[in-house]
Design a protein around this motif. Sequence first.
Motif, PDB file in Angstrom:
ATOM      1  N   THR A   3       0.833  -1.212   0.000  1.00 50.21           N
ATOM      2  CA  THR A   3       0.000   0.000   0.000  1.00 50.21           C
ATOM      3  C   THR A   3       0.863   1.256   0.000  1.00 50.21           C
ATOM      4  O   THR A   3       0.593   2.222  -0.727  1.00 50.21           O
ATOM      5  N   GLU A   4       1.933   1.254   0.821  1.00 49.44           N
ATOM      6  CA  GLU A   4       2.833   2.413   0.895  1.00 49.44           C
ATOM      7  C   GLU A   4       3.559   2.621  -0.438  1.00 49.44           C
ATOM      8  O   GLU A   4       3.694   3.758  -0.917  1.00 49.44           O
ATOM      9  N   PHE A  12       4.625   5.589  -5.603  1.00 49.86           N
ATOM     10  CA  PHE A  12       4.767   5.635  -7.061  1.00 49.86           C
ATOM     11  C   PHE A  12       3.663   6.457  -7.716  1.00 49.86           C
ATOM     12  O   PHE A  12       3.903   7.172  -8.687  1.00 49.86           O
ATOM     13  N   GLY A  13       2.461   6.372  -7.181  1.00 50.76           N
ATOM     14  CA  GLY A  13       1.342   7.111  -7.761  1.00 50.76           C
ATOM     15  C   GLY A  13       1.393   8.593  -7.449  1.00 50.76           C
ATOM     16  O   GLY A  13       1.202   9.436  -8.329  1.00 50.76           O
ATOM     17  N   GLN A  14       1.689   8.915  -6.190  1.00 49.16           N
ATOM     18  CA  GLN A  14       1.630  10.313  -5.745  1.00 49.16           C
ATOM     19  C   GLN A  14       2.866  11.112  -6.135  1.00 49.16           C
ATOM     20  O   GLN A  14       2.770  12.260  -6.564  1.00 49.16           O
ATOM     21  N   ALA A  29       0.928   2.159 -10.940  1.00 44.42           N
ATOM     22  CA  ALA A  29       1.611   2.135  -9.648  1.00 44.42           C
ATOM     23  C   ALA A  29       1.224   0.927  -8.793  1.00 44.42           C
ATOM     24  O   ALA A  29       2.069   0.339  -8.112  1.00 44.42           O
ATOM     25  N   LYS A  30      -0.046   0.543  -8.841  1.00 45.91           N
ATOM     26  CA  LYS A  30      -0.513  -0.572  -7.997  1.00 45.91           C
ATOM     27  C   LYS A  30       0.125  -1.896  -8.448  1.00 45.91           C
ATOM     28  O   LYS A  30       0.603  -2.683  -7.619  1.00 45.91           O
ATOM     29  N   VAL A  71       9.800   6.649 -11.581  1.00 44.74           N
ATOM     30  CA  VAL A  71       9.974   5.792 -10.408  1.00 44.74           C
ATOM     31  C   VAL A  71      11.125   6.297  -9.540  1.00 44.74           C
ATOM     32  O   VAL A  71      11.012   6.387  -8.309  1.00 44.74           O
ATOM     33  N   PHE A  72      12.235   6.665 -10.174  1.00 48.13           N
ATOM     34  CA  PHE A  72      13.390   7.176  -9.427  1.00 48.13           C
ATOM     35  C   PHE A  72      13.046   8.489  -8.729  1.00 48.13           C
ATOM     36  O   PHE A  72      13.474   8.730  -7.596  1.00 48.13           O
ATOM     37  N   GLN A  73      12.283   9.349  -9.393  1.00 48.59           N
ATOM     38  CA  GLN A  73      11.865  10.606  -8.772  1.00 48.59           C
ATOM     39  C   GLN A  73      11.049  10.335  -7.518  1.00 48.59           C
ATOM     40  O   GLN A  73      11.266  10.959  -6.472  1.00 48.59           O
TER      41      GLN A  73
END
Length: 301
Positions: A142-143, A148-150, A157-158, A199-201
């Motif tokens: 969940t975290e 990844f989404g936010q 992301a899920k 993803v890295f960001q």
Amino acid sequence: MDNTTYHIPVMLDACIQGLHIQPNGVYVDLTFGGGGHSRAILAQLEGGHLYGFDQDSDALINVPDDNRFTFVQANFRDLRRYLKLYNVLKVDGILADLGISSHQIDEPERGFSTRFDADLDMRMNQSGDLSAATILNGYDETELHKIFGQYGEVTNAKSLARAIVAERANTPIQTIAHLKRLLEKFAPRGKQHKYFAQVFQALRIVVNDELGALKEMLEQSAELLNPGGRLVVMSYHSLEDRLVKNFIQKGKFQGEVEKDFYGNLQRPLNPVNRKAITADEAEVKRNSRARSAKLRIAEKI
């Protein structure tokens, strides 16, 4: 080290003009890095003083031998506390060039770049406890989905979070190469580089609590500036720029601007430029990092 290889300042002239430097004023460069902005500020000071902040110990090699300059090795979220140690309660200008420096990206062992293989580190302050590997191997699904989404605005992301949890059950994800092999299964065709960068960001923002630090810095800057003092902030992605824009325009990070009984806006700063300033084509050709830069300038009311 040649400072231009350490970090090439973006929109240097616009930043310095935005500060509206008074020769005898007190200024703060919150992201000292290679010292490019600091040297340009010092060139205009006569009797004034400049404080340069940087949490990265690598920046120490660029500190100028100048009695008008004081280097502070600290995160800019502690701006007010450290200035108070030097008996500085008010300043005339504050500059922040957000994100990572060219040096941090180009040092393979720092783990910021997808161009190299190295441990998944991404700490701007190398004495910090949290690394990208710690997040990937320790945070629950969940975290990870939220991160990844936010913070990376990753579309799947899920699914990615679920795959990371499954992968690490067999082998911990410790290196950039390992993570990239996993990401390649989820990256849109032909857009792998952008997907890796997102993803890295996201990981980098969480490792360094970049948005939390930015909020604290902006609020403290508004308190520390003398009337007429300038805040100059350059950001490189929409999450940062949104916080800067909202704080300058509304005095807070979300919601509508408040007004007093007479209809006057209740905010500590006035925007100097209505829209964000961006780099011209010539600068983008010279320095690709300038492409995403947005510069906002505000003045203390």
